[in-house]
Design a protein around this motif. Structure first.
Motif, PDB file in Angstrom:
ATOM      1  N   ASP A 125      15.367  27.196  20.503  1.00  0.00           N
ATOM      2  CA  ASP A 125      15.509  28.470  21.526  1.00  0.00           C
ATOM      3  C   ASP A 125      17.499  27.795  21.955  1.00  0.00           C
ATOM      4  N   LEU A 126      18.411  27.636  20.214  1.00  0.00           N
ATOM      5  CA  LEU A 126      19.175  27.344  20.392  1.00  0.00           C
ATOM      6  C   LEU A 126      19.779  27.457  19.579  1.00  0.00           C
ATOM      7  N   ALA A 127      19.562  29.154  18.924  1.00  0.00           N
ATOM      8  CA  ALA A 127      19.382  30.193  18.434  1.00  0.00           C
ATOM      9  C   ALA A 127      21.268  31.028  18.575  1.00  0.00           C
ATOM     10  N   ALA A 128      21.048  31.253  20.148  1.00  0.00           N
ATOM     11  CA  ALA A 128      21.861  32.077  20.414  1.00  0.00           C
ATOM     12  C   ALA A 128      23.713  31.211  21.286  1.00  0.00           C
ATOM     13  N   ALA A 129      23.462  30.274  20.669  1.00  0.00           N
ATOM     14  CA  ALA A 129      24.538  28.584  20.827  1.00  0.00           C
ATOM     15  C   ALA A 129      25.039  28.334  19.885  1.00  0.00           C
ATOM     16  N   ALA A 130      23.999  28.853  18.679  1.00  0.00           N
ATOM     17  CA  ALA A 130      23.743  28.199  17.773  1.00  0.00           C
ATOM     18  C   ALA A 130      25.679  27.669  16.837  1.00  0.00           C
ATOM     19  N   ASP A 131      26.396  28.692  17.189  1.00  0.00           N
ATOM     20  CA  ASP A 131      27.952  29.014  16.535  1.00  0.00           C
ATOM     21  C   ASP A 131      29.106  28.436  17.408  1.00  0.00           C
ATOM     22  N   ARG A 132      28.381  28.054  18.622  1.00  0.00           N
ATOM     23  CA  ARG A 132      29.449  27.302  20.126  1.00  0.00           C
ATOM     24  C   ARG A 132      29.674  25.335  19.298  1.00  0.00           C
ATOM     25  N   PRO A 133      30.551  25.006  20.158  1.00  0.00           N
ATOM     26  CA  PRO A 133      31.040  23.749  19.610  1.00  0.00           C
ATOM     27  C   PRO A 133      30.075  23.175  20.933  1.00  0.00           C
ATOM     28  N   VAL A 134      29.115  22.107  20.602  1.00  0.00           N
ATOM     29  CA  VAL A 134      28.437  21.373  21.233  1.00  0.00           C
ATOM     30  C   VAL A 134      28.404  20.802  22.672  1.00  0.00           C
ATOM     31  N   ARG A 135      30.193  20.729  22.741  1.00  0.00           N
ATOM     32  CA  ARG A 135      30.568  20.642  23.545  1.00  0.00           C
ATOM     33  C   ARG A 135      30.534  21.601  25.063  1.00  0.00           C
ATOM     34  N   THR A 136      29.894  22.235  24.820  1.00  0.00           N
ATOM     35  CA  THR A 136      30.118  23.578  25.007  1.00  0.00           C
ATOM     36  C   THR A 136      28.505  23.500  25.996  1.00  0.00           C
ATOM     37  N   TYR A 137      27.583  22.471  25.469  1.00  0.00           N
ATOM     38  CA  TYR A 137      26.432  23.122  25.724  1.00  0.00           C
ATOM     39  C   TYR A 137      25.933  22.047  26.991  1.00  0.00           C
ATOM     40  N   SER A 138      24.780  22.505  27.842  1.00  0.00           N
ATOM     41  CA  SER A 138      23.970  21.888  29.034  1.00  0.00           C
ATOM     42  C   SER A 138      23.185  21.199  28.757  1.00  0.00           C
ATOM     43  N   GLY A 139      23.288  19.886  29.077  1.00  0.00           N
ATOM     44  CA  GLY A 139      22.926  18.361  29.261  1.00  0.00           C
ATOM     45  C   GLY A 139      21.586  18.687  28.352  1.00  0.00           C
ATOM     46  N   GLY A 140      20.495  19.811  29.558  1.00  0.00           N
ATOM     47  CA  GLY A 140      19.533  20.199  28.181  1.00  0.00           C
ATOM     48  C   GLY A 140      19.281  20.818  26.661  1.00  0.00           C
ATOM     49  N   MET A 141      20.249  21.655  26.688  1.00  0.00           N
ATOM     50  CA  MET A 141      20.252  21.712  24.778  1.00  0.00           C
ATOM     51  C   MET A 141      20.924  20.399  23.815  1.00  0.00           C
ATOM     52  N   ARG A 142      21.744  20.425  24.722  1.00  0.00           N
ATOM     53  CA  ARG A 142      22.117  18.774  23.312  1.00  0.00           C
ATOM     54  C   ARG A 142      21.417  18.096  23.099  1.00  0.00           C
ATOM     55  N   ARG A 143      19.952  17.934  24.427  1.00  0.00           N
ATOM     56  CA  ARG A 143      18.788  16.996  24.311  1.00  0.00           C
ATOM     57  C   ARG A 143      18.154  18.039  23.002  1.00  0.00           C
ATOM     58  N   ARG A 144      17.971  19.151  22.915  1.00  0.00           N
ATOM     59  CA  ARG A 144      16.634  20.001  22.537  1.00  0.00           C
ATOM     60  C   ARG A 144      17.698  19.392  21.045  1.00  0.00           C
ATOM     61  N   LEU A 145      18.669  20.158  21.012  1.00  0.00           N
ATOM     62  CA  LEU A 145      19.615  19.957  19.643  1.00  0.00           C
ATOM     63  C   LEU A 145      19.718  18.139  19.065  1.00  0.00           C
ATOM     64  N   ASP A 146      19.871  17.447  19.936  1.00  0.00           N
ATOM     65  CA  ASP A 146      19.593  15.605  20.004  1.00  0.00           C
ATOM     66  C   ASP A 146      18.048  15.814  18.586  1.00  0.00           C
TER      67      ASP A 146
END
Length: 336
Positions: A125-146
């Protein structure tokens, strides 16, 4: 007989005079999720670091899909994924760039890197944010990306070291669901956690570690059943009354409650009968509980009964952060 996906025999690790692991034994069957449960400093992360070839054991042996983690470290790294306690993705790259970078580092065929990255971004569930820098992600989004990064090379065995530490309940539940999906697809998962509810929700088996030793290894249901199906909690007016009530119960019923401040707690397979007896005994001595609660046993009760203390679950990690989220990680950190 089916070969274990992870097999640990007599695993020990010393850091100078400190014994971080002491004769640890357990195994994980293919396609299962097993929880490695324990408080800060219990040795959970040290086990993960040995199994992912970051550390060498002082004694004992461990295998992942039949490959020895010391003698065949290269082969082990090619079949595992690792997501450490902290999101280890590059905050200055986009989510898509992070996953493509991992693809190149893990030598995924070039033709598969882009579609694999896109598929994982969709799945997590990260497709909408795929082309944003990870520094703009929430903690949950970063964890999912990890976790997604650990899955880029499609490893059959995945190590998750306290994956939900610091996440809000909604993000934690979302990651739990993703872990269930991975297991249903055949991935073997070894999960370390301080969160008893997490182990209860996800794990087929729970290995409880305390002070570097395995003190229990069974299904969550079996561990709770061994303790007793029901927990009775009584809250007294003050600690003196609580101690007196515990003495009465122990002397008359042969059951010794645990006293925590003004609260008494004991487990039973016959809660209704025991509760009636307790209340009658206390009433005869002029002791009336402020509150009475009867509930099902939890892994928290099991851990408390086994160790004499709680897991102290909280935001603090039980070691320094791992240096990367995939099997390319390297570290010389101390015990955890």
């Amino acid at each position: 007989m089916e070969r274990a996906a992870i097999n640990v025999v007599g695993l020990s690790k010393r850091f100078g005079s400190l014994v971080a692991l002491d004769q640890v034994d357990f195994e994980v069957r293919p396609g299962a999720v097993v929880g490695l449960l324990g408080p800060n400093g219990a040795g959970k992360t040290t086990v993960i670091r040995i199994l992912t070839t970051i550390l060498h054991p002082s004694a004992g042996r461990a295998e992942v899909l039949g490959h020895d983690v010391v003698r065949e470290a290269g082969a082990v790294r090619r079949i595992i994924g690792l997501a450490g306690q902290y999101a280890a993705v590059d905050p200055n790259l986009t989510g898509r760039e992070n996953l493509r970078l991992i693809g190149r580092l893990t030598q995924l065929p070039r033709t598969r890197i882009r579609p694999r990255a896109s598929a994982l971004l969709e799945r997590f569930d990260l497709a909408a944010a795929a082309d944003r820098p990870v520094r703009t992600y929430s903690g949950g989004m970063r964890r999912r990306l990890d976790v997604a990064a650990a899955l880029v090379p499609e490893p059959p065995v995945l190590f998750l070291d306290e994956p939900t530490t610091g996440l809000d309940p909604q993000s934690r539940n979302a990651l739990w669901e993703l872990i269930r999906e991975l297991v249903s697809d055949g991935t073997t998962v070894l999960l370390t956690t301080q969160y008893l509810e997490e182990a209860d929700q996800l794990a087929e088996r729970v290995v409880v570690v305390d002070e570097g030793r395995v003190i229990a290894d069974d299904t969550p249901a079996a561990l709770k059943a061994h303790l007793g199906n029901t927990v009775i909690e009584l809250d007294m007016d003050n600690q003196g009354h609580a101690v007196r009530a515990a003495e009465i119960i122990a002397g008359r019923l042969g059951e010794t409650p645990r006293v925590e401040g003004t609260r008494l707690r004991l487990s039973s397979r016959n809660a209704s009968g025991m509760l009636r007896g307790i209340l009658n005994l206390l009433d005869a001595d002029g002791l009336v509980p402020r509150t009475v609660a009867v509930r099902e046993s939890s892994l928290d009760d099991v851990f408390l009964a086994l160790t004499g203390h709680r897991t102290q679950a909280g935001p603090a990690p039980d070691s320094a952060p791992d240096s990367a989220s995939t099997s390319t990680s390297t570290s010389t950190g101390g015990p955890a």
